[in-house]
Design a protein around this motif. Structure first.
Motif, PDB file in Angstrom:
ATOM      1  N   PHE A  28      -2.578   2.923  -9.495  1.00 58.91           N
ATOM      2  CA  PHE A  28      -3.694   2.214  -9.288  1.00 58.91           C
ATOM      3  C   PHE A  28      -3.702   0.982 -10.319  1.00 58.91           C
ATOM      4  CE2 PHE A  28      -6.071   4.591  -6.162  1.00 58.91           C
ATOM      5  CZ  PHE A  28      -5.574   6.003  -6.286  1.00 58.91           C
ATOM      6  N   ILE A  77      -3.711   6.565 -17.795  1.00 61.65           N
ATOM      7  CA  ILE A  77      -3.317   5.343 -18.027  1.00 61.65           C
ATOM      8  C   ILE A  77      -2.058   4.942 -18.412  1.00 61.65           C
ATOM      9  CG2 ILE A  77      -3.962   5.549 -20.482  1.00 61.65           C
ATOM     10  CD1 ILE A  77      -4.847   2.303 -18.631  1.00 61.65           C
ATOM     11  N   LEU A  88      -4.690  11.534 -13.177  1.00 60.61           N
ATOM     12  CA  LEU A  88      -4.769  10.117 -13.274  1.00 60.61           C
ATOM     13  C   LEU A  88      -4.881   9.635 -14.650  1.00 60.61           C
ATOM     14  CD1 LEU A  88      -5.614   7.564 -11.056  1.00 60.61           C
ATOM     15  CD2 LEU A  88      -7.679   7.649 -12.009  1.00 60.61           C
ATOM     16  N   ARG A 118       1.053   4.081  -2.812  1.00 60.61           N
ATOM     17  CA  ARG A 118       1.596   5.501  -2.856  1.00 60.61           C
ATOM     18  C   ARG A 118       3.254   5.204  -2.792  1.00 60.61           C
ATOM     19  NH1 ARG A 118      -3.037   4.313  -1.477  1.00 60.61           N
ATOM     20  NH2 ARG A 118      -4.621   5.878  -1.549  1.00 60.61           N
ATOM     21  N   TYR A 146     -12.833  -1.654 -12.502  1.00 59.99           N
ATOM     22  CA  TYR A 146     -12.865  -1.680 -11.159  1.00 59.99           C
ATOM     23  C   TYR A 146     -11.504  -1.671 -10.497  1.00 59.99           C
ATOM     24  CZ  TYR A 146     -17.318  -3.610 -11.600  1.00 59.99           C
ATOM     25  OH  TYR A 146     -18.860  -3.938 -11.866  1.00 59.99           O
ATOM     26  N   PHE A 147     -11.209  -0.478  -9.748  1.00 60.29           N
ATOM     27  CA  PHE A 147     -10.015   0.004  -9.261  1.00 60.29           C
ATOM     28  C   PHE A 147      -9.432  -0.668  -7.800  1.00 60.29           C
ATOM     29  CE2 PHE A 147      -8.445   3.138 -12.138  1.00 60.29           C
ATOM     30  CZ  PHE A 147      -9.587   3.387 -12.624  1.00 60.29           C
ATOM     31  N   GLY A 148      -7.985  -0.848  -7.723  1.00 63.43           N
ATOM     32  CA  GLY A 148      -7.517  -1.198  -6.566  1.00 63.43           C
ATOM     33  C   GLY A 148      -7.330  -0.047  -5.782  1.00 63.43           C
ATOM     34  N   PRO A 149      -6.850  -0.318  -4.222  1.00 67.48           N
ATOM     35  CA  PRO A 149      -6.749   0.823  -3.243  1.00 67.48           C
ATOM     36  C   PRO A 149      -5.592   1.709  -3.587  1.00 67.48           C
ATOM     37  CG  PRO A 149      -5.976  -1.177  -2.160  1.00 67.48           C
ATOM     38  CD  PRO A 149      -6.641  -1.506  -3.868  1.00 67.48           C
ATOM     39  N   GLN A 177      -1.126   8.388 -10.697  1.00 67.69           N
ATOM     40  CA  GLN A 177      -1.898   9.400 -10.417  1.00 67.69           C
ATOM     41  C   GLN A 177      -0.889  10.473  -9.848  1.00 67.69           C
ATOM     42  OE1 GLN A 177      -4.677   9.655  -7.180  1.00 67.69           O
ATOM     43  NE2 GLN A 177      -6.006  11.331  -8.159  1.00 67.69           N
ATOM     44  N   LYS A 233       0.992  -1.087   0.152  1.00 69.29           N
ATOM     45  CA  LYS A 233       0.062   0.031   0.015  1.00 69.29           C
ATOM     46  C   LYS A 233       0.931   1.070   0.115  1.00 69.29           C
ATOM     47  CE  LYS A 233      -4.227   1.621   2.009  1.00 69.29           C
ATOM     48  NZ  LYS A 233      -5.296   1.334   2.905  1.00 69.29           N
ATOM     49  N   TYR A 259      -2.741   2.690 -13.731  1.00 64.31           N
ATOM     50  CA  TYR A 259      -2.675   3.856 -14.029  1.00 64.31           C
ATOM     51  C   TYR A 259      -1.983   4.597 -12.899  1.00 64.31           C
ATOM     52  CZ  TYR A 259      -7.146   3.577 -16.447  1.00 64.31           C
ATOM     53  OH  TYR A 259      -8.254   3.192 -17.359  1.00 64.31           O
ATOM     54  N   LYS A 302      -2.885  15.136  -9.236  1.00 58.14           N
ATOM     55  CA  LYS A 302      -3.979  14.360  -9.216  1.00 58.14           C
ATOM     56  C   LYS A 302      -4.685  13.979 -10.648  1.00 58.14           C
ATOM     57  CE  LYS A 302      -3.924  15.169  -4.672  1.00 58.14           C
ATOM     58  NZ  LYS A 302      -3.413  13.978  -3.870  1.00 58.14           N
ATOM     59  N   TYR A 357      -5.181  -3.035 -15.914  1.00 53.19           N
ATOM     60  CA  TYR A 357      -4.615  -1.809 -16.258  1.00 53.19           C
ATOM     61  C   TYR A 357      -3.828  -1.267 -15.174  1.00 53.19           C
ATOM     62  CZ  TYR A 357      -9.074  -2.153 -18.734  1.00 53.19           C
ATOM     63  OH  TYR A 357     -10.048  -2.412 -19.777  1.00 53.19           O
TER      64      TYR A 357
END
Lengths: 116, 114
Positions: A90, A45, A43, A112, A106-109, A37, A9, A35, A41, A33
């Motif tokens: 992401f 691909i 975001l 960072r 559908y995205f993961g958390p 960010q 994470k 992405y 901010k 996929y």
């Protein structure tokens, strides 16, 4: 159970290191996929994989390489990390969209990444 | 060369009132538009979408309007609830090309005040 999961994470590392971020989805999707960010901010691909085949490769440095051992996993490997790589990454997944049909992603958390 | 723009970084609305979030795009090839909602430390979650053949799509309290001539879409939330407080991302894609990648705006942070 989390549909799309990412590890780690949080990732703090030194410039020049090589690191990997893992992604797994249990939704039975055939397309995954990555992405990025950035600090503004935005975001954007980076890659997508369908049936182990790269189908999108936006203009990202070749230090970034996606690895898909199977349909449920798409890992992101980054070589020679640079300060500008610091961002939130992401992972997402979907069914493959047929022409004329958009499949929900559908995205993961997020992971960072901080490069020092 | 950001193709999807959300010019309002933040919006505050009283509970029970309408929230209107706006989005503009520049690429006339976009034919599918989506709104995602994002809470802190979580990934974006799909909220609602609209195809370019429609000008309105409604799902409960959420309605998306598309004005193709103006290259503009908006998300209406009514009535707004405190749980709606999040960052909302507008996204667009070119479905007819067979590609499924999404182009995102920079998000609008909605705060619903109880």
């Amino acid at each position: 159970d989390t549909a799309v999961s990412q590890t780690p994470k949080y990732l703090v590392t030194q410039m020049g290191n090589d690191k990997s971020i893992k992604c797994e989805q249990n939704l039975g999707h055939d397309t995954m996929y990555w992405y990025k960010q950035d600090s503004k901010k935005f975001l954007k691909i980076m890659f997508s994989y369908n049936n182990k085949e790269l189908i999108i490769n936006e203009t990202v440095p070749n230090r970034f390489s996606p690895k898909s051992p199977d349909k449920a996993h798409l890992n992101l490997h980054i070589n020679s990390l640079e300060l500008g790589d610091s961002a939130v990454y992401f992972c997402a997944s979907s069914h493959r969209g047929l022409a004329g049909g958009q499949e929900t992603q559908y995205f993961g958390p997020g992971t960072r990444l901080l490069v020092l | 060369d950001q193709q999807v723009k959300q010019n309002s970084p933040s919006l505050s609305v009283q509970e029970g009132r309408i929230s209107i979030l706006n989005c503009d795009y520049t690429n006339s090839m976009f034919d599918y538009f989506l709104w995602y909602k994002k809470y802190p430390a979580e990934g974006p979650t799909f909220l609602i979408s609209i195809s370019s053949i429609k000008d309105k799509n409604e799902d409960g309290r959420f309605t998306v309007f598309l004005n193709k001539s103006a290259k503009h879409l908006s998300l209406h939330i009514v009535p707004s609830q405190p749980g709606d407080s999040a960052v909302y991302f507008c996204a667009a894609s070119r479905v007819k090309t067979g590609a499924n990648n999404l182009f995102f705006g920079t998000g609008t942070r909605l705060t619903v005040i109880p």
